[in-house]
Motif scaffolding. Structure first.
Motif, short mmCIF file in Angstrom:
data_model
loop_
_atom_site.label_atom_id
_atom_site.label_comp_id
_atom_site.label_asym_id
_atom_site.label_seq_id
_atom_site.Cartn_x
_atom_site.Cartn_y
_atom_site.Cartn_z
N HIS A 1 0.74 -1.42 0.17
CA HIS A 1 -0.11 -0.01 0.09
C HIS A 1 0.46 1.85 -0.06
O HIS A 1 0.22 2.63 -0.37
CB HIS A 1 -0.98 -0.05 1.28
CG HIS A 1 -1.18 -0.80 1.37
ND1 HIS A 1 -2.48 -2.20 0.13
CD2 HIS A 1 -2.21 -2.36 2.36
CE1 HIS A 1 -3.07 -2.31 0.92
NE2 HIS A 1 -2.99 -2.89 1.75
N GLU B 1 -12.48 -0.50 2.96
CA GLU B 1 -11.57 1.15 2.32
C GLU B 1 -12.88 1.55 2.35
O GLU B 1 -13.82 1.32 2.09
CB GLU B 1 -10.37 0.87 0.10
CG GLU B 1 -9.64 0.53 0.39
CD GLU B 1 -9.49 0.00 -0.62
OE1 GLU B 1 -10.02 0.22 -1.95
OE2 GLU B 1 -7.90 0.04 -0.89
N THR C 1 -5.16 -8.16 -4.67
CA THR C 1 -6.07 -6.96 -5.17
C THR C 1 -4.68 -6.01 -4.81
O THR C 1 -5.78 -5.24 -5.88
CB THR C 1 -7.35 -7.34 -4.94
OG1 THR C 1 -7.22 -7.36 -2.82
CG2 THR C 1 -8.50 -8.90 -4.86
N GLY C 2 -4.55 -6.01 -3.95
CA GLY C 2 -3.50 -5.22 -3.67
C GLY C 2 -4.74 -3.53 -2.96
O GLY C 2 -4.05 -2.28 -2.63
N LYS C 3 -5.97 -3.86 -2.11
CA LYS C 3 -6.56 -3.34 -1.80
C LYS C 3 -6.91 -3.48 -0.46
O LYS C 3 -6.44 -4.77 0.38
CB LYS C 3 -8.27 -3.51 -2.41
CG LYS C 3 -8.45 -3.34 -3.74
CD LYS C 3 -9.48 -3.02 -4.17
CE LYS C 3 -9.77 -2.49 -5.68
NZ LYS C 3 -9.20 -2.05 -6.16
N ARG C 4 -6.80 -2.61 0.75
CA ARG C 4 -7.33 -2.98 1.68
C ARG C 4 -8.43 -3.95 3.06
O ARG C 4 -9.31 -3.30 1.54
CB ARG C 4 -6.71 -1.64 2.95
CG ARG C 4 -5.62 -0.57 2.69
CD ARG C 4 -5.72 0.84 3.40
NE ARG C 4 -4.78 1.59 3.04
CZ ARG C 4 -4.24 2.34 1.79
NH1 ARG C 4 -4.71 2.43 0.95
NH2 ARG C 4 -2.85 2.79 2.10
N ASP D 1 -4.53 -7.28 -8.26
CA ASP D 1 -4.25 -5.80 -8.53
C ASP D 1 -3.99 -5.24 -9.89
O ASP D 1 -3.44 -6.07 -10.60
CB ASP D 1 -2.92 -6.11 -8.10
CG ASP D 1 -2.67 -4.77 -6.99
OD1 ASP D 1 -2.49 -3.71 -8.15
OD2 ASP D 1 -1.58 -4.52 -6.42
N CYS E 1 -10.39 -8.23 -10.27
CA CYS E 1 -10.68 -7.82 -8.75
C CYS E 1 -8.40 -8.34 -9.21
O CYS E 1 -8.41 -7.26 -7.37
CB CYS E 1 -10.94 -9.13 -8.15
SG CYS E 1 -12.20 -8.13 -7.64
N LEU F 1 -13.28 -5.51 1.43
CA LEU F 1 -13.12 -6.09 0.37
C LEU F 1 -13.57 -7.61 -0.11
O LEU F 1 -13.85 -8.09 -0.96
CB LEU F 1 -11.25 -6.47 1.03
CG LEU F 1 -9.96 -7.12 -0.30
CD1 LEU F 1 -10.74 -6.81 -1.39
CD2 LEU F 1 -8.71 -7.80 0.24
N GLU G 1 -6.22 -9.05 0.30
CA GLU G 1 -5.86 -8.42 0.03
C GLU G 1 -4.31 -7.97 -0.73
O GLU G 1 -3.66 -7.26 -1.76
CB GLU G 1 -5.34 -7.98 1.74
CG GLU G 1 -4.36 -6.90 2.18
CD GLU G 1 -3.80 -6.28 3.29
OE1 GLU G 1 -3.45 -4.96 3.61
OE2 GLU G 1 -4.44 -6.87 4.54
#
Length: 978
Positions: A782, A897, A891-894, A924, A922, A906, A888
């Protein structure tokens, strides 16, 4: 006699040794015609494991084996003629002992667990006519000379093993063969051309392999062929006209290949054929009318091809037809009237075509059990599909799918006569009017889908009569009224979808009695009132969407509702709770008025008029508020005093830490109140800047739920990380603390941050860890640590390494409790190292609520059972956190969010994308074009399984490791599974 038996045993031993050395042996004794069979079978048994004792009757002291289990002898020669050990659960290898059975005619070792390669000599037994080694674990390539001397072999079956490589060309030299079954193996390369000239062959099955090549015209010479199965291979080209010359063919399966072109008209010459399966190829053009001459057909499957034009009227000649599947083609026009002759039809699938016209009446008048005509997309509305139900008999119809068409009109009340229906799908049509009350007469119906029509009226109360109902889908209609409480009778109901209607009233509490509910969608209606609190007790709930209604009050507490997605409750302005992003108002009880001048014990809501100015009004809520305020004040003062004392003692203890660095740390070096006990588990504790680091914020690496972490260096240049616990008042006694820390110090794994020592004073506790230089996974994902982003291989290695570390912890009976990306560190080689494990064991006063707020500080990783006192906290909590971590990483997402007007969870986002068939989106965005979908998608699915709301549905971490290794190396894993 004893001397004879001793000599016989010695001969057997000698025979076994010689056979093992691959030297032919022919033992002679007092009765040589018997001893060869006895000795051969005993030597065969030596290489076999017999876990169920099926061969216990095989006694080396017997003169004849004819009474042994699985053995049959010829009455003329009294020699072994058949050996049938099917399903004996035998394992091991097939040895050379069987070569002694020179009169053996049938050898069947099917349905066992035999392994290894196949001996080239088995087929050379002079009199062998039938060889069946199917359903074992035999592997490797078949030797080219295996069939060179096949003698009088007529039947061979090697099906359902692991044979690979090319099928030997020598197979075609076995002119006596009548049946060949090599199906369900791993054969590849081209198919031996010589087999197409085996005129005596009656049955050929090589299905479920990877064979290539074309079917040559030479097939016309196989005049005796009765059955041919080439399904699930890579055969290409056209079906030759010569197939029509195989007049004795009764079964043809060419499914799931790469065959193309039009069907040969000569198929009509196969008047004896009763089974024709051509599904999943690339056949095109119109189906020849001559196919109707195959009058013996009872099963015809042409699905998933590119056929076009009208269904030929000659198809009505199939008077014995039971199964007809023409789905997923390009057939147009209306169905031929000749199909009314289908008196024996059981299964009909005409879905995914472009057929037009009304639904034929004969569909309901025949003995059909399954009928699917979905997705035919006619150009204009067609008549009501149930106009012909009256007076008909439907005792056999179990499956009816008419979805995604253009049927119009009302659902007739006569639908109740379909009493055997298990599935009724009328979705995506233009049906109008109410749902008939007679729907309740479908007692065995388990799937009802009427969604995306124009139905109106209310959901009939009689729906509760469908007691077997498992799925009810009524979304996107114009239904009004209330949700009937009679649904509580449908105890098997797992899916309830009634979204996008005009339903009003309360959500009935009866729904909370449906303990099998998993997916509920009541969104986009006019429902009002409070949610039944009992909904929190539903144990299997996976989704519950009540968005865009007029619901009010507080969300149920506990279970699924502790982690419900905010998007599932949005659009209800009067709904409150954390997920609704609205705090609930405190409901105060009616104040109690105390009358000090009254002699009565009664209380009331107002004072008598003669009391004047003497009145005291104290409500229970006021008393509670006053008490709570007092407790808070005392708490704030106490915490302030403790903080001042801890800061003072921290400075003194840190200085003592530096002063005591040269002592023997196997025991406490001093009992001075200002000194502490420093213990290192390996090597000499030699700090150079330890005390300075603890007091210098420039050396601080980060802060977490347990405390701050600092970096310091030993005098030998060895860096370490020191965690200063900030929950000292909850730490165990020194004895208990040291015992637990020493247990954690013994935990060693390449993917775990090693605990190297500790420091103790009553007011300060330090944990000394190895220093990991690469930073946390959170920063890599992140914050773009180092200006680079993680590649797919690096991410997969991190996921696998983290899984291995948790599996190791769980084997050691240690629960991590605090899985999150900031607790996964990356070393200089890119390997993950998990930290902060097992620290909850140091804190006996922490219950799950403190854990959920203090330790599980990162929102999104916490398993739902933390919020329920009655559910035991187990390793499955770590599995949940790991599942979130997997999503996480991919996807590279928290995990959570916060957007401008929405909150994205997520797990919900990925699960929704998976349901809509776009899960690949989904991944990243920085990896787009540089990741293998065959790995990324299964990894995300595994993450969703790990985040199941029900702990028992989550896999163990050991199983997770196995699954990940199978995803990375599918071919090796498949071999192990098989």
């Amino acid at each position: 006699m004893r001397a004879f038996l001793k000599m016989k045993r010695q001969l057997i031993s000698l025979f076994a040794l010689l056979l093992a050395a691959t030297v032919p042996v022919f033992v002679r004794s007092l009765n040589p015609s018997l001893s060869d069979d006895v000795l051969g079978l005993i030597v065969f048994k030596v290489d076999i494991q017999d876990p169920k004792g099926k061969l216990v009757s095989w006694n080396e002291d017997d003169d004849s084996p004819c009474s042994w289990a699985g053995v049959k002898c010829s009455p003329k020669s009294n020699r072994v003629s058949e050996l049938n050990l099917d399903g004996f659960s035998l394992s091991g290898r097939i040895g050379r002992g069987l070569l002694q059975l020179q009169y053996l005619r049938k050898l069947s070792l099917a349905k066992n667990n035999l392994t290894g390669t196949i001996s080239p000599n088995i087929a050379r037994v002079n009199n062998l006519r039938e060889l069946d080694l199917s359903e074992n674990g035999l592997s490797g390539a078949i030797p080219e000379d295996f069939f060179r001397q096949c003698g009088s072999l007529r039947v061979i079956s090697l099906a359902k093993n692991k044979f690979s490589g090319k099928i030997p060309d020598s197979l075609s030299s076995c002119s006596t063969l009548a049946s060949i079954n090599l199906s369900s193996n791993r054969f590849s390369d081209s198919f031996p051309l010589g087999i197409w000239s085996m005129t005596g062959l009656r049955s050929l099955d090589v299905s479920d392999n990877s064979l290539e090549g074309e079917i040559p015209e030479g097939i016309k010479g196989m005049n005796n062929l009765r059955a041919i199965n080439l399904g699930k291979n890579r055969f290409s080209g056209k079906v030759p006209d010569g197939i029509g010359s195989c007049l004795l063919l009764r079964s043809i399966d060419l499914s799931e290949n790469l065959l193309s072109g039009s069907l040969p008209g000569t198929l009509g010459q196969l008047s004896l054929c009763n089974y024709l399966n051509l599904r999943k190829n690339s056949f095109s053009g119109e189906v020849p009318g001559s196919i109707g001459d195959m009058k013996s057909l009872d099963s015809l499957d042409l699905s998933a091809n590119r056929f076009s034009g009208q269904v030929p009227s000659s198809i009505g000649n199939f008077q014995w037809l039971k199964v007809l599947n023409l789905s997923a083609n390009g057939f147009t026009g209306s169905l031929p009237e000749s199909m009314v002759n289908f008196a024996n039809l059981v299964v009909l699938d005409l879905s995914q075509n472009s057929l037009e016209g009304d639904l034929p009446a004969w569909i309901f008048k025949s003995g059909l059990q399954e009928a699917s005509l979905s997705e035919n997309k006619p150009s204009e509305h067609i008549n009501n599909p149930f106009s012909s139900l009256k007076g008909s008999s439907f005792e056999k119809l179990e499956f009816l799918d008419l979805s995604h068409n253009a049927f119009s009109g009302e659902i007739a009340s006569s639908i109740g006569v379909l009493s055997s229906l298990h599935l009724l799908n009328l979705s995506r049509n233009f049906l109008i009017g109410p749902i008939p009350a007679t729907i309740g007469e479908l007692k065995v119906l388990d799937n009802l889908d009427l969604s995306e029509n124009r139905l109106n009226g209310s959901i009939p109360l009689e729906i509760g009569g469908v007691i077997s109902l498992n799925e009810l889908k009524l979304a996107k209609n114009f239904l009004s009224g209330t949700i009937p409480s009679s649904l509580e009778n449908c105890s098997s109901l797992s899916t309830l979808i009634v979204s996008h209607n005009r339903l009003s009233g309360l959500i009935p509490a009866a729904i909370a009695q449906l303990t099998n509910l998993q997916n509920v969608d009541l969104s986009f209606n006019n429902l009002s009132g409070n949610l039944p609190k009992q909904l929190a007790n539903l144990p299997h709930l996976l989704s519950f969407n009540i968005s865009h209604n007029n619901l009010q009050g507080e969300l149920p507490a506990g279970g699924f509702f502790n982690t419900i997605s905010p998007s599932s409750v949005s659009g209800n302005p009067s709904l409150c709770g954390s997920a609704a992003n609205s705090s609930c108002p405190v409901v105060l009880p009616k104040p109690i008025v105390l009358n000090p001048n009254s002699s009565s014990d009664t209380t009331s809501g107002s004072l008598p008029p003669n009391l004047g100015h003497k009145r005291i009004i104290l409500s229970i809520s006021a008393l509670i508020a006053i008490g709570a305020a007092a407790i808070i004040v005392v708490g704030v003062i106490s915490i302030t005093v403790l903080n001042l004392r801890v800061r003072s003692s921290t400075s003194r203890s840190a200085a003592a830490l530096a002063l005591s660095a040269g002592d023997d740390f196997s025991h406490s070096p001093t009992t001075d109140a200002n000194s502490g006990k420093l213990v290192m588990f390996s090597g000499e504790p030699d700090f150079s800047t330890g005390a300075h680091a603890l007091l210098n914020k420039d050396c601080e690496l980060g802060r977490g739920g347990f405390g701050a972490v600092y970096r310091t260096v030993l005098r030998d240049g060895h860096p370490v990380a020191i965690k200063k616990l900030t929950v000292s008042s909850l730490v165990k006694s020194q004895e208990d603390f040291e015992r637990e820390v020493k247990k954690l110090g013994k935990v060693r794994h390449s993917n775990l941050v090693a605990l190297e020592g500790y420091y103790w004073t009553p007011s300060l506790q330090l944990l000394i860890y190895e220093f990991v230089s690469g930073g946390s996974l959170y920063k890599h994902l992140h914050e773009g640590l180092g200006g680079n982003f993680l590649s797919w291989n690096e991410r997969f290695s991190i996921i696998l390494g983290t899984a291995k570390s948790l599996a190791y912890l769980h084997q050691s009976n240690i629960i991590h409790y605090n899985i999150k990306s900031s607790n996964v560190l990356i070393d200089s080689t890119g390997e993950p190292k998990v930290g902060d494990f097992g620290l909850a064991r140091l804190l006996p006063m922490l219950d799950r609520y403190v854990l959920s707020s203090k330790i599980q500080s990162a929102l999104g990783y916490m398993a739902p059972e933390f919020a329920c006192r009655t559910v035991k906290i187990t390793e499955k909590c770590d599995v949940y956190g790991f599942g979130v971590l997997v999503l996480e990483v991919v996807t590279g997402k928290r995990p959570v969010e916060y957007m401008e007007d929405d909150v994205v969870v997520l797990c919900d986002m990925v699960r929704g994308a998976l349901e809509e068939g776009r899960v690949e989106e989904c991944v990243d965005g920085r990896l787009q074009g540089n990741f293998p979908a065959e790995e990324a998608i299964p990894v995300m699915k595994l993450g969703l399984i790990c985040t199941s709301q029900v702990p028992s549905n989550r896999p163990d971490m050991g199983e997770v490791v196995n699954i990940l290794e199978l995803i990375r190396c599918p071919s090796e894993g498949q071999e192990e599974l098989e």
